[in-house]
Enzyme design. Structure first.
Site, PDB file in Angstrom:
ATOM      1  N   ARG A 201     -10.201   5.347   8.864  1.00 46.35           N
ATOM      2  CA  ARG A 201      -9.252   4.859   7.863  1.00 46.35           C
ATOM      3  C   ARG A 201      -8.194   4.076   8.624  1.00 46.35           C
ATOM      4  NH1 ARG A 201      -7.712  10.067   4.503  1.00 46.35           N
ATOM      5  NH2 ARG A 201      -7.018  10.589   6.589  1.00 46.35           N
TER       6      ARG A 201
ATOM      7  N   TYR B  56       0.842  -1.201   0.000  1.00 45.47           N
ATOM      8  CA  TYR B  56       0.000   0.000   0.000  1.00 45.47           C
ATOM      9  C   TYR B  56       0.889   1.269   0.000  1.00 45.47           C
ATOM     10  CZ  TYR B  56      -3.120   3.716   1.291  1.00 45.47           C
ATOM     11  OH  TYR B  56      -3.794   4.912   1.288  1.00 45.47           O
TER      12      TYR B  56
ATOM     13  N   ARG C 279       2.104   8.804  12.928  1.00 45.87           N
ATOM     14  CA  ARG C 279       1.743  10.085  13.554  1.00 45.87           C
ATOM     15  C   ARG C 279       0.234  10.342  13.507  1.00 45.87           C
ATOM     16  NH1 ARG C 279       3.238  14.884   9.829  1.00 45.87           N
ATOM     17  NH2 ARG C 279       1.361  14.025   8.880  1.00 45.87           N
TER      18      ARG C 279
ATOM     19  N   PHE D 107      15.680  19.607  -1.246  1.00 46.77           N
ATOM     20  CA  PHE D 107      14.278  19.252  -1.465  1.00 46.77           C
ATOM     21  C   PHE D 107      13.992  17.839  -0.921  1.00 46.77           C
ATOM     22  CE2 PHE D 107      11.396  16.980  -4.418  1.00 46.77           C
ATOM     23  CZ  PHE D 107      10.224  17.673  -4.152  1.00 46.77           C
TER      24      PHE D 107
HETATM   25  C1  IN0 Z   1       6.319  14.289  -1.582  1.00 45.32           C
HETATM   26  C2  IN0 Z   1       7.391  14.166  -0.525  1.00 45.32           C
HETATM   27  C3  IN0 Z   1       8.799  14.100  -1.058  1.00 45.32           C
HETATM   28  C4  IN0 Z   1       9.595  15.209  -1.095  1.00 45.32           C
HETATM   29  C5  IN0 Z   1      10.923  15.105  -1.518  1.00 45.32           C
HETATM   30  C6  IN0 Z   1      11.454  13.906  -1.925  1.00 45.32           C
HETATM   31  C7  IN0 Z   1      10.689  12.754  -1.894  1.00 45.32           C
HETATM   32  C8  IN0 Z   1      11.201  11.515  -2.322  1.00 45.32           C
HETATM   33  C9  IN0 Z   1      10.412  10.394  -2.297  1.00 45.32           C
HETATM   34  C10 IN0 Z   1       9.100  10.444  -1.893  1.00 45.32           C
HETATM   35  C11 IN0 Z   1       8.556  11.657  -1.474  1.00 45.32           C
HETATM   36  C12 IN0 Z   1       9.320  12.822  -1.471  1.00 45.32           C
HETATM   37  O1  IN0 Z   1       7.335  15.193   0.449  1.00 45.32           O
HETATM   38  C13 IN0 Z   1       6.089  15.646   0.902  1.00 45.32           C
HETATM   39  C14 IN0 Z   1       6.318  16.549   2.117  1.00 45.32           C
HETATM   40  C15 IN0 Z   1       5.068  17.297   2.501  1.00 45.32           C
HETATM   41  O2  IN0 Z   1       4.133  17.389   1.749  1.00 45.32           O
HETATM   42  N1  IN0 Z   1       5.039  17.829   3.716  1.00 45.32           N
HETATM   43  C16 IN0 Z   1       3.882  18.527   4.274  1.00 45.32           C
HETATM   44  C17 IN0 Z   1       3.909  18.345   5.754  1.00 45.32           C
HETATM   45  C18 IN0 Z   1       3.240  17.122   6.252  1.00 45.32           C
HETATM   46  O3  IN0 Z   1       3.414  16.846   7.449  1.00 45.32           O
HETATM   47  O4  IN0 Z   1       2.506  16.470   5.511  1.00 45.32           O
HETATM   48  C19 IN0 Z   1       3.951  20.032   4.006  1.00 45.32           C
HETATM   49  O5  IN0 Z   1       2.943  20.676   4.342  1.00 45.32           O
HETATM   50  O6  IN0 Z   1       4.933  20.546   3.503  1.00 45.32           O
HETATM   51  C20 IN0 Z   1       5.120  14.518   1.188  1.00 45.32           C
HETATM   52  O7  IN0 Z   1       4.760  14.288   2.338  1.00 45.32           O
HETATM   53  N2  IN0 Z   1       4.622  13.796   0.126  1.00 45.32           N
HETATM   54  C21 IN0 Z   1       4.974  14.055  -1.219  1.00 45.32           C
HETATM   55  C22 IN0 Z   1       3.969  14.096  -2.192  1.00 45.32           C
HETATM   56  C23 IN0 Z   1       4.276  14.429  -3.501  1.00 45.32           C
HETATM   57  C24 IN0 Z   1       5.594  14.723  -3.839  1.00 45.32           C
HETATM   58 CL1  IN0 Z   1       5.958  15.186  -5.434  1.00 45.32          CL
HETATM   59  C25 IN0 Z   1       6.621  14.666  -2.885  1.00 45.32           C
HETATM   60  C26 IN0 Z   1       3.558  12.782   0.383  1.00 45.32           C
HETATM   61  C27 IN0 Z   1       4.004  11.313   0.509  1.00 45.32           C
HETATM   62  C28 IN0 Z   1       2.739  10.456   0.610  1.00 45.32           C
HETATM   63  C29 IN0 Z   1       4.820  11.081   1.774  1.00 45.32           C
HETATM   64  C30 IN0 Z   1       4.822  10.846  -0.682  1.00 45.32           C
END
Ligand code: IN0
Length: 413
Positions: free
Chosen positions: A225, A168, A212, A285
Protein backbone atom coordinates in the site's frame (compact mmCIF):
# COMPACT_ATOMS: atom_id res chain seq x y z
CA UNK A 1 11.83 -8.43 31.29
CA UNK A 2 12.01 -5.58 28.77
CA UNK A 3 9.22 -3.72 30.54
CA UNK A 4 10.82 -4.28 33.94
CA UNK A 5 14.05 -2.75 32.66
CA UNK A 6 12.06 0.16 31.20
CA UNK A 7 10.33 0.77 34.54
CA UNK A 8 13.62 0.68 36.45
CA UNK A 9 15.04 3.18 33.96
CA UNK A 10 11.99 5.47 34.27
CA UNK A 11 10.39 4.73 37.67
CA UNK A 12 7.96 7.66 37.44
CA UNK A 13 6.32 5.93 34.46
CA UNK A 14 5.00 3.28 36.82
CA UNK A 15 2.19 5.27 38.45
CA UNK A 16 0.46 6.39 35.20
CA UNK A 17 0.96 2.90 33.77
CA UNK A 18 -0.76 1.28 36.75
CA UNK A 19 -3.53 3.88 36.60
CA UNK A 20 -4.03 3.21 32.89
CA UNK A 21 -4.16 -0.57 33.35
CA UNK A 22 -6.73 -0.18 36.14
CA UNK A 23 -8.78 2.28 34.06
CA UNK A 24 -8.74 -0.18 31.12
CA UNK A 25 -9.87 -2.99 33.42
CA UNK A 26 -12.62 -0.81 34.85
CA UNK A 27 -13.79 0.28 31.37
CA UNK A 28 -13.93 -3.31 30.13
CA UNK A 29 -16.04 -4.30 33.10
CA UNK A 30 -18.51 -1.51 32.34
CA UNK A 31 -19.52 -2.86 28.95
CA UNK A 32 -23.33 -2.38 28.60
CA UNK A 33 -25.73 -5.30 29.00
CA UNK A 34 -27.77 -4.96 25.78
CA UNK A 35 -26.14 -7.34 23.28
CA UNK A 36 -25.71 -4.76 20.49
CA UNK A 37 -24.13 -2.13 22.75
CA UNK A 38 -22.12 -4.83 24.50
CA UNK A 39 -20.76 -5.96 21.12
CA UNK A 40 -19.94 -2.38 20.04
CA UNK A 41 -18.00 -1.44 23.18
CA UNK A 42 -16.23 -4.81 23.37
CA UNK A 43 -15.23 -4.38 19.72
CA UNK A 44 -14.01 -0.82 20.35
CA UNK A 45 -11.71 -2.15 23.09
CA UNK A 46 -10.36 -4.79 20.72
CA UNK A 47 -9.62 -2.55 17.73
CA UNK A 48 -8.28 0.45 19.62
CA UNK A 49 -6.40 0.89 22.87
CA UNK A 50 -6.06 4.44 24.08
CA UNK A 51 -9.06 5.59 22.02
CA UNK A 52 -11.42 3.21 23.85
CA UNK A 53 -10.19 4.54 27.18
CA UNK A 54 -10.35 8.22 26.40
CA UNK A 55 -13.86 7.94 24.90
CA UNK A 56 -15.02 6.48 28.24
CA UNK A 57 -14.90 9.88 29.91
CA UNK A 58 -17.42 11.48 27.55
CA UNK A 59 -21.13 11.80 28.45
CA UNK A 60 -23.18 8.75 27.44
CA UNK A 61 -25.02 10.20 24.39
CA UNK A 62 -21.92 11.59 22.74
CA UNK A 63 -19.84 8.57 23.73
CA UNK A 64 -22.34 6.19 22.09
CA UNK A 65 -22.39 8.29 18.90
CA UNK A 66 -18.58 8.40 18.69
CA UNK A 67 -18.30 4.67 19.42
CA UNK A 68 -20.65 3.90 16.49
CA UNK A 69 -18.96 6.48 14.24
CA UNK A 70 -15.59 4.83 14.97
CA UNK A 71 -16.89 1.32 14.22
CA UNK A 72 -18.68 2.38 11.02
CA UNK A 73 -15.45 3.98 9.81
CA UNK A 74 -13.41 0.91 10.80
CA UNK A 75 -15.83 -1.25 8.81
CA UNK A 76 -15.55 1.03 5.79
CA UNK A 77 -11.77 0.90 6.15
CA UNK A 78 -11.88 -2.92 6.34
CA UNK A 79 -13.65 -3.03 2.97
CA UNK A 80 -11.17 -0.52 1.46
CA UNK A 81 -8.15 -2.43 2.87
CA UNK A 82 -9.16 -5.95 1.80
CA UNK A 83 -7.09 -6.54 -1.33
CA UNK A 84 -8.86 -9.86 -2.01
CA UNK A 85 -12.11 -8.04 -2.99
CA UNK A 86 -12.36 -7.28 -6.72
CA UNK A 87 -12.69 -3.59 -7.57
CA UNK A 88 -16.10 -4.02 -9.26
CA UNK A 89 -17.46 -5.52 -6.01
CA UNK A 90 -15.65 -3.13 -3.67
CA UNK A 91 -16.57 0.21 -5.28
CA UNK A 92 -20.39 -0.24 -5.04
CA UNK A 93 -20.06 -1.32 -1.38
CA UNK A 94 -18.00 1.76 -0.51
CA UNK A 95 -20.42 4.03 -2.38
CA UNK A 96 -23.51 2.58 -0.67
CA UNK A 97 -22.10 2.11 2.85
CA UNK A 98 -23.97 5.15 4.21
CA UNK A 99 -27.22 3.36 3.34
CA UNK A 100 -26.14 -0.03 4.72
CA UNK A 101 -25.84 1.43 8.22
CA UNK A 102 -29.65 1.85 8.28
CA UNK A 103 -30.20 -1.80 7.34
CA UNK A 104 -30.11 -4.31 10.24
CA UNK A 105 -29.97 -7.20 7.75
CA UNK A 106 -26.91 -5.99 5.82
CA UNK A 107 -23.51 -7.56 6.21
CA UNK A 108 -20.50 -8.30 4.04
CA UNK A 109 -17.86 -10.78 5.07
CA UNK A 110 -14.27 -9.56 4.65
CA UNK A 111 -11.19 -8.57 6.68
CA UNK A 112 -9.30 -10.66 9.22
CA UNK A 113 -9.26 -11.24 13.01
CA UNK A 114 -11.33 -8.65 14.95
CA UNK A 115 -12.27 -6.90 11.72
CA UNK A 116 -13.81 -10.07 10.33
CA UNK A 117 -15.99 -10.33 13.46
CA UNK A 118 -16.93 -6.66 13.10
CA UNK A 119 -18.00 -7.25 9.49
CA UNK A 120 -19.80 -10.56 10.13
CA UNK A 121 -21.75 -9.11 13.05
CA UNK A 122 -22.28 -5.66 11.64
CA UNK A 123 -26.00 -5.91 12.48
CA UNK A 124 -25.08 -5.02 16.09
CA UNK A 125 -23.52 -1.76 14.86
CA UNK A 126 -26.54 -0.87 12.70
CA UNK A 127 -28.94 -1.73 15.54
CA UNK A 128 -27.02 0.62 17.85
CA UNK A 129 -26.79 3.29 15.10
CA UNK A 130 -30.60 3.23 14.74
CA UNK A 131 -30.93 4.09 18.45
CA UNK A 132 -28.83 7.28 18.19
CA UNK A 133 -30.43 10.75 18.08
CA UNK A 134 -31.31 11.96 14.57
CA UNK A 135 -28.63 14.69 14.43
CA UNK A 136 -25.93 12.15 15.34
CA UNK A 137 -27.24 9.76 12.66
CA UNK A 138 -27.23 12.51 10.02
CA UNK A 139 -23.64 13.50 10.79
CA UNK A 140 -22.44 9.87 10.63
CA UNK A 141 -24.40 9.20 7.42
CA UNK A 142 -23.05 12.32 5.67
CA UNK A 143 -19.40 11.59 6.52
CA UNK A 144 -19.73 7.88 5.64
CA UNK A 145 -21.16 8.84 2.25
CA UNK A 146 -18.36 11.32 1.48
CA UNK A 147 -15.62 9.03 2.77
CA UNK A 148 -16.93 6.01 0.83
CA UNK A 149 -16.99 8.04 -2.41
CA UNK A 150 -13.47 9.37 -1.75
CA UNK A 151 -12.10 5.90 -1.02
CA UNK A 152 -13.71 4.58 -4.20
CA UNK A 153 -12.04 7.39 -6.16
CA UNK A 154 -8.61 6.39 -4.80
CA UNK A 155 -9.01 2.63 -5.44
CA UNK A 156 -7.75 3.14 -9.00
CA UNK A 157 -5.69 6.28 -8.41
CA UNK A 158 -2.15 6.56 -7.02
CA UNK A 159 -1.06 9.34 -4.66
CA UNK A 160 1.09 11.31 -7.10
CA UNK A 161 1.15 14.94 -6.01
CA UNK A 162 1.06 16.60 -2.61
CA UNK A 163 -2.46 17.77 -3.53
CA UNK A 164 -3.46 14.09 -4.07
CA UNK A 165 -1.93 13.28 -0.70
CA UNK A 166 -3.96 16.03 1.02
CA UNK A 167 -7.08 14.91 -0.85
CA UNK A 168 -6.67 11.25 0.12
CA UNK A 169 -5.98 12.20 3.75
CA UNK A 170 -9.06 14.45 3.66
CA UNK A 171 -11.26 11.50 2.70
CA UNK A 172 -9.91 9.04 5.24
CA UNK A 173 -9.15 11.38 8.17
CA UNK A 174 -10.04 15.02 7.51
CA UNK A 175 -13.69 13.99 7.14
CA UNK A 176 -13.44 12.27 10.53
CA UNK A 177 -12.54 15.69 11.93
CA UNK A 178 -15.54 17.29 10.20
CA UNK A 179 -17.80 14.49 11.49
CA UNK A 180 -16.54 14.75 15.07
CA UNK A 181 -17.02 18.52 15.06
CA UNK A 182 -20.64 17.93 13.98
CA UNK A 183 -21.12 15.34 16.75
CA UNK A 184 -19.65 17.70 19.38
CA UNK A 185 -22.01 20.44 18.14
CA UNK A 186 -24.99 18.07 18.14
CA UNK A 187 -24.23 17.22 21.80
CA UNK A 188 -24.78 20.92 22.63
CA UNK A 189 -21.37 21.12 24.34
CA UNK A 190 -19.34 22.88 21.66
CA UNK A 191 -19.71 25.51 18.93
CA UNK A 192 -19.41 24.19 15.38
CA UNK A 193 -15.72 24.31 14.39
CA UNK A 194 -14.70 25.39 10.89
CA UNK A 195 -14.20 22.68 8.26
CA UNK A 196 -10.62 23.82 7.63
CA UNK A 197 -9.53 23.43 11.25
CA UNK A 198 -11.47 20.15 11.66
CA UNK A 199 -9.83 18.80 8.50
CA UNK A 200 -6.34 19.70 9.76
CA UNK A 201 -6.94 17.73 12.99
CA UNK A 202 -7.47 14.59 10.92
CA UNK A 203 -4.68 15.31 8.43
CA UNK A 204 -2.09 15.73 11.16
CA UNK A 205 -2.98 12.34 12.70
CA UNK A 206 -3.21 10.51 9.38
CA UNK A 207 0.02 11.91 7.93
CA UNK A 208 1.82 10.84 11.11
CA UNK A 209 0.39 7.31 10.73
CA UNK A 210 1.42 7.19 7.06
CA UNK A 211 4.99 8.23 7.96
CA UNK A 212 5.26 5.81 10.91
CA UNK A 213 3.74 2.87 9.01
CA UNK A 214 5.98 3.06 5.90
CA UNK A 215 7.46 -0.43 6.32
CA UNK A 216 4.21 -2.13 7.33
CA UNK A 217 2.40 -0.63 4.31
CA UNK A 218 5.15 -1.33 1.77
CA UNK A 219 5.46 -4.96 2.97
CA UNK A 220 1.69 -5.56 2.84
CA UNK A 221 0.80 -8.88 1.20
CA UNK A 222 -0.38 -9.54 -1.52
CA UNK A 223 0.10 -5.91 -2.60
CA UNK A 224 2.04 -2.95 -1.14
CA UNK A 225 0.00 0.00 0.00
CA UNK A 226 1.58 3.28 -1.02
CA UNK A 227 0.51 6.56 0.53
CA UNK A 228 3.75 8.58 0.38
CA UNK A 229 3.29 11.07 -2.52
CA UNK A 230 5.51 10.54 -5.58
CA UNK A 231 6.12 14.31 -5.68
CA UNK A 232 8.11 13.94 -2.45
CA UNK A 233 9.80 10.51 -2.71
CA UNK A 234 10.82 10.89 -6.37
CA UNK A 235 13.29 13.61 -5.26
CA UNK A 236 15.22 10.89 -3.41
CA UNK A 237 14.66 7.46 -5.08
CA UNK A 238 13.25 5.92 -8.28
CA UNK A 239 10.77 3.63 -6.55
CA UNK A 240 9.07 4.05 -3.16
CA UNK A 241 10.24 0.60 -1.98
CA UNK A 242 13.89 1.58 -2.60
CA UNK A 243 13.73 3.61 0.62
CA UNK A 244 13.90 0.42 2.67
CA UNK A 245 17.23 -0.76 1.23
CA UNK A 246 20.33 -0.10 3.27
CA UNK A 247 22.30 1.43 0.40
CA UNK A 248 19.69 4.22 0.23
CA UNK A 249 19.76 5.08 3.96
CA UNK A 250 20.89 8.69 3.53
CA UNK A 251 18.25 9.42 0.88
CA UNK A 252 15.60 7.54 2.88
CA UNK A 253 16.14 9.68 5.98
CA UNK A 254 16.08 12.87 3.90
CA UNK A 255 12.79 11.77 2.34
CA UNK A 256 11.41 10.91 5.78
CA UNK A 257 12.39 14.36 7.07
CA UNK A 258 10.67 15.94 4.05
CA UNK A 259 7.47 14.01 4.94
CA UNK A 260 7.67 15.10 8.60
CA UNK A 261 8.16 18.72 7.51
CA UNK A 262 5.03 18.42 5.36
CA UNK A 263 3.00 17.06 8.31
CA UNK A 264 4.08 19.96 10.54
CA UNK A 265 2.07 22.35 8.30
CA UNK A 266 -1.08 21.29 10.15
CA UNK A 267 0.07 21.97 13.71
CA UNK A 268 -0.98 25.62 13.80
CA UNK A 269 -4.59 24.73 12.83
CA UNK A 270 -4.67 21.87 15.32
CA UNK A 271 -3.61 24.15 18.18
CA UNK A 272 -6.28 26.66 17.14
CA UNK A 273 -8.95 23.94 17.02
CA UNK A 274 -8.07 22.58 20.46
CA UNK A 275 -7.82 26.01 22.07
CA UNK A 276 -11.47 26.69 21.11
CA UNK A 277 -12.84 23.58 22.85
CA UNK A 278 -14.77 24.18 26.10
CA UNK A 279 -15.83 20.79 27.41
CA UNK A 280 -12.97 19.18 29.40
CA UNK A 281 -13.80 15.60 28.32
CA UNK A 282 -14.06 16.55 24.62
CA UNK A 283 -10.84 18.50 24.98
CA UNK A 284 -8.93 15.49 26.37
CA UNK A 285 -10.46 13.21 23.75
CA UNK A 286 -9.07 15.49 21.01
CA UNK A 287 -5.77 16.48 22.62
CA UNK A 288 -4.39 13.04 23.54
CA UNK A 289 -4.09 11.71 19.94
CA UNK A 290 -2.60 15.05 18.82
CA UNK A 291 0.14 14.92 21.48
CA UNK A 292 0.83 11.29 20.58
CA UNK A 293 1.17 12.41 16.94
CA UNK A 294 3.70 15.21 17.52
CA UNK A 295 5.60 12.81 19.83
CA UNK A 296 5.64 10.15 17.10
CA UNK A 297 6.94 12.68 14.55
CA UNK A 298 9.72 13.69 16.97
CA UNK A 299 10.62 10.03 17.35
CA UNK A 300 10.51 9.30 13.60
CA UNK A 301 12.42 12.38 12.42
CA UNK A 302 15.91 11.52 11.16
CA UNK A 303 15.38 7.96 12.38
CA UNK A 304 16.38 5.15 10.00
CA UNK A 305 14.44 2.70 12.19
CA UNK A 306 11.24 3.83 10.40
CA UNK A 307 12.55 1.80 7.42
CA UNK A 308 13.67 -1.18 9.50
CA UNK A 309 10.90 -1.93 12.02
CA UNK A 310 8.27 -0.50 14.32
CA UNK A 311 8.74 2.99 15.77
CA UNK A 312 6.08 3.65 18.42
CA UNK A 313 5.76 6.01 21.35
CA UNK A 314 4.86 3.22 23.77
CA UNK A 315 6.60 4.52 26.88
CA UNK A 316 4.95 7.93 27.01
CA UNK A 317 1.38 6.84 26.17
CA UNK A 318 0.23 6.28 29.76
CA UNK A 319 1.82 9.57 30.85
CA UNK A 320 0.16 11.55 28.06
CA UNK A 321 -3.23 10.08 28.97
CA UNK A 322 -2.66 10.79 32.67
CA UNK A 323 -1.31 14.32 32.35
CA UNK A 324 -3.28 15.95 29.54
CA UNK A 325 -5.90 18.12 31.16
CA UNK A 326 -5.72 21.68 29.84
CA UNK A 327 -4.53 23.66 26.84
CA UNK A 328 -1.41 24.60 28.84
CA UNK A 329 -0.48 20.91 28.90
CA UNK A 330 -0.91 20.77 25.12
CA UNK A 331 1.26 23.87 24.54
CA UNK A 332 3.85 22.42 26.93
CA UNK A 333 4.03 19.06 25.16
CA UNK A 334 4.04 20.58 21.66
CA UNK A 335 6.82 22.89 22.84
CA UNK A 336 8.91 20.04 24.23
CA UNK A 337 8.46 17.76 21.23
CA UNK A 338 9.17 20.64 18.80
CA UNK A 339 12.38 21.41 20.69
CA UNK A 340 13.30 17.75 20.57
CA UNK A 341 12.64 17.75 16.80
CA UNK A 342 14.68 20.92 16.33
CA UNK A 343 17.64 19.40 18.13
CA UNK A 344 17.57 16.52 15.63
CA UNK A 345 17.70 18.74 12.51
CA UNK A 346 21.02 18.32 10.73
CA UNK A 347 22.08 21.37 8.70
CA UNK A 348 23.12 19.11 5.80
CA UNK A 349 19.49 17.96 5.37
CA UNK A 350 18.04 19.48 2.14
CA UNK A 351 14.95 20.72 4.03
CA UNK A 352 16.73 21.81 7.21
CA UNK A 353 15.78 25.50 6.88
CA UNK A 354 12.16 24.76 6.02
CA UNK A 355 11.85 22.33 8.93
CA UNK A 356 13.42 24.77 11.39
CA UNK A 357 11.17 27.57 10.17
CA UNK A 358 8.05 25.48 10.78
CA UNK A 359 9.30 24.45 14.21
CA UNK A 360 10.09 28.07 15.11
CA UNK A 361 6.49 29.03 14.27
CA UNK A 362 5.16 26.28 16.56
CA UNK A 363 7.57 27.16 19.37
CA UNK A 364 6.51 30.82 19.13
CA UNK A 365 2.80 29.95 19.34
CA UNK A 366 3.49 27.84 22.45
CA UNK A 367 5.63 30.57 24.03
CA UNK A 368 3.09 33.30 23.19
CA UNK A 369 0.36 31.28 24.90
CA UNK A 370 2.03 32.36 28.15
CA UNK A 371 1.54 28.95 29.72
CA UNK A 372 5.07 27.54 29.66
CA UNK A 373 6.27 29.04 32.93
CA UNK A 374 6.72 26.92 36.06
CA UNK A 375 6.03 23.65 34.32
CA UNK A 376 7.86 20.42 34.90
CA UNK A 377 8.49 18.60 31.64
CA UNK A 378 8.07 14.84 31.60
CA UNK A 379 9.29 14.69 28.02
CA UNK A 380 12.70 16.32 28.32
CA UNK A 381 14.32 15.24 31.57
CA UNK A 382 17.39 13.75 33.18
CA UNK A 383 18.09 10.11 34.02
CA UNK A 384 16.60 8.92 37.34
CA UNK A 385 18.63 8.44 40.48
CA UNK A 386 17.34 6.09 43.13
CA UNK A 387 18.24 4.15 46.21
CA UNK A 388 17.43 0.60 47.28
CA UNK A 389 14.16 1.66 49.00
CA UNK A 390 12.79 2.96 45.69
CA UNK A 391 13.65 -0.32 43.98
CA UNK A 392 11.89 -2.35 46.72
CA UNK A 393 8.79 -0.11 46.48
CA UNK A 394 8.70 -0.57 42.69
CA UNK A 395 8.84 -4.35 43.07
CA UNK A 396 6.07 -4.39 45.69
CA UNK A 397 3.79 -2.22 43.51
CA UNK A 398 4.46 -4.41 40.49
CA UNK A 399 3.75 -7.62 42.42
CA UNK A 400 0.50 -6.18 43.82
CA UNK A 401 -0.58 -5.05 40.38
CA UNK A 402 0.13 -8.42 38.82
CA UNK A 403 -1.79 -10.18 41.60
CA UNK A 404 -4.73 -7.78 41.18
CA UNK A 405 -4.83 -8.09 37.40
CA UNK A 406 -4.77 -11.88 37.42
CA UNK A 407 -7.48 -12.01 40.11
CA UNK A 408 -9.82 -9.64 38.25
CA UNK A 409 -9.40 -10.77 34.61
CA UNK A 410 -12.85 -10.19 33.05
CA UNK A 411 -14.57 -12.88 31.02
CA UNK A 412 -14.27 -12.54 27.28
CA UNK A 413 -17.42 -11.34 25.53
C1 IN0 B 1 -10.14 9.17 15.29
C2 IN0 B 1 -9.04 10.01 15.88
C3 IN0 B 1 -9.50 11.29 16.53
C4 IN0 B 1 -9.67 11.38 17.88
C5 IN0 B 1 -10.02 12.60 18.47
C6 IN0 B 1 -10.22 13.73 17.71
C7 IN0 B 1 -10.04 13.69 16.34
C8 IN0 B 1 -10.26 14.83 15.53
C9 IN0 B 1 -10.10 14.75 14.18
C10 IN0 B 1 -9.75 13.58 13.55
C11 IN0 B 1 -9.55 12.43 14.31
C12 IN0 B 1 -9.69 12.46 15.70
O1 IN0 B 1 -8.23 9.31 16.81
C13 IN0 B 1 -7.90 7.97 16.56
C14 IN0 B 1 -6.83 7.55 17.57
C15 IN0 B 1 -6.61 6.05 17.55
O2 IN0 B 1 -7.41 5.31 17.05
N1 IN0 B 1 -5.49 5.61 18.11
C16 IN0 B 1 -5.09 4.20 18.13
C17 IN0 B 1 -3.60 4.15 18.15
C18 IN0 B 1 -2.95 4.18 16.82
O3 IN0 B 1 -1.72 4.34 16.81
O4 IN0 B 1 -3.62 3.99 15.80
C19 IN0 B 1 -5.58 3.49 19.39
O5 IN0 B 1 -5.39 2.27 19.42
O6 IN0 B 1 -6.12 4.10 20.30
C20 IN0 B 1 -7.49 7.72 15.12
O7 IN0 B 1 -6.33 7.41 14.86
N2 IN0 B 1 -8.45 7.81 14.14
C21 IN0 B 1 -9.80 8.12 14.40
C22 IN0 B 1 -10.81 7.37 13.79
C23 IN0 B 1 -12.14 7.60 14.10
C24 IN0 B 1 -12.46 8.59 15.02
CL1 IN0 B 1 -14.09 8.83 15.43
C25 IN0 B 1 -11.47 9.37 15.63
C26 IN0 B 1 -8.08 7.42 12.75
C27 IN0 B 1 -7.72 8.56 11.77
C28 IN0 B 1 -7.54 7.94 10.39
C29 IN0 B 1 -6.40 9.22 12.16
C30 IN0 B 1 -8.79 9.63 11.70
Amino acid sequence: MGSLRAILKHPDDLYPLVKLKLAARHAEKQIPREPHWGFCYAMLHKVSRSFALVIQQLDTDLRDAICIFYLVLRALDTVEDDTSIATDIKVPILMAFHRHIYDREWHFSCGVKHYKVLMDEFHHVSTAFLELGRSYQEAIEDITMRMGAGMAKFICKEVETIDDYDEYCHYVAGLVGLGLSKLFYASGKEDLASDTLSNSMGLFLQKTNIIRDYLEDINEIPKSRMFWPRQIWSKYVNKLEDLKYEENSVKAVQCLNDMVTNALIHVEDCLKYMSALRDPAIFRFCAIPQIMAIGTLALCYNNIQVFRGVVKMRRLTAKVIDRTKTMSDVYGDFYDFSRMLKSKVDNSDPNANKTKEKLETILKICRDSGSLNNRKSYIIRSEPRYNSTTIVVIFIILAMLLAYLSATRPNNI
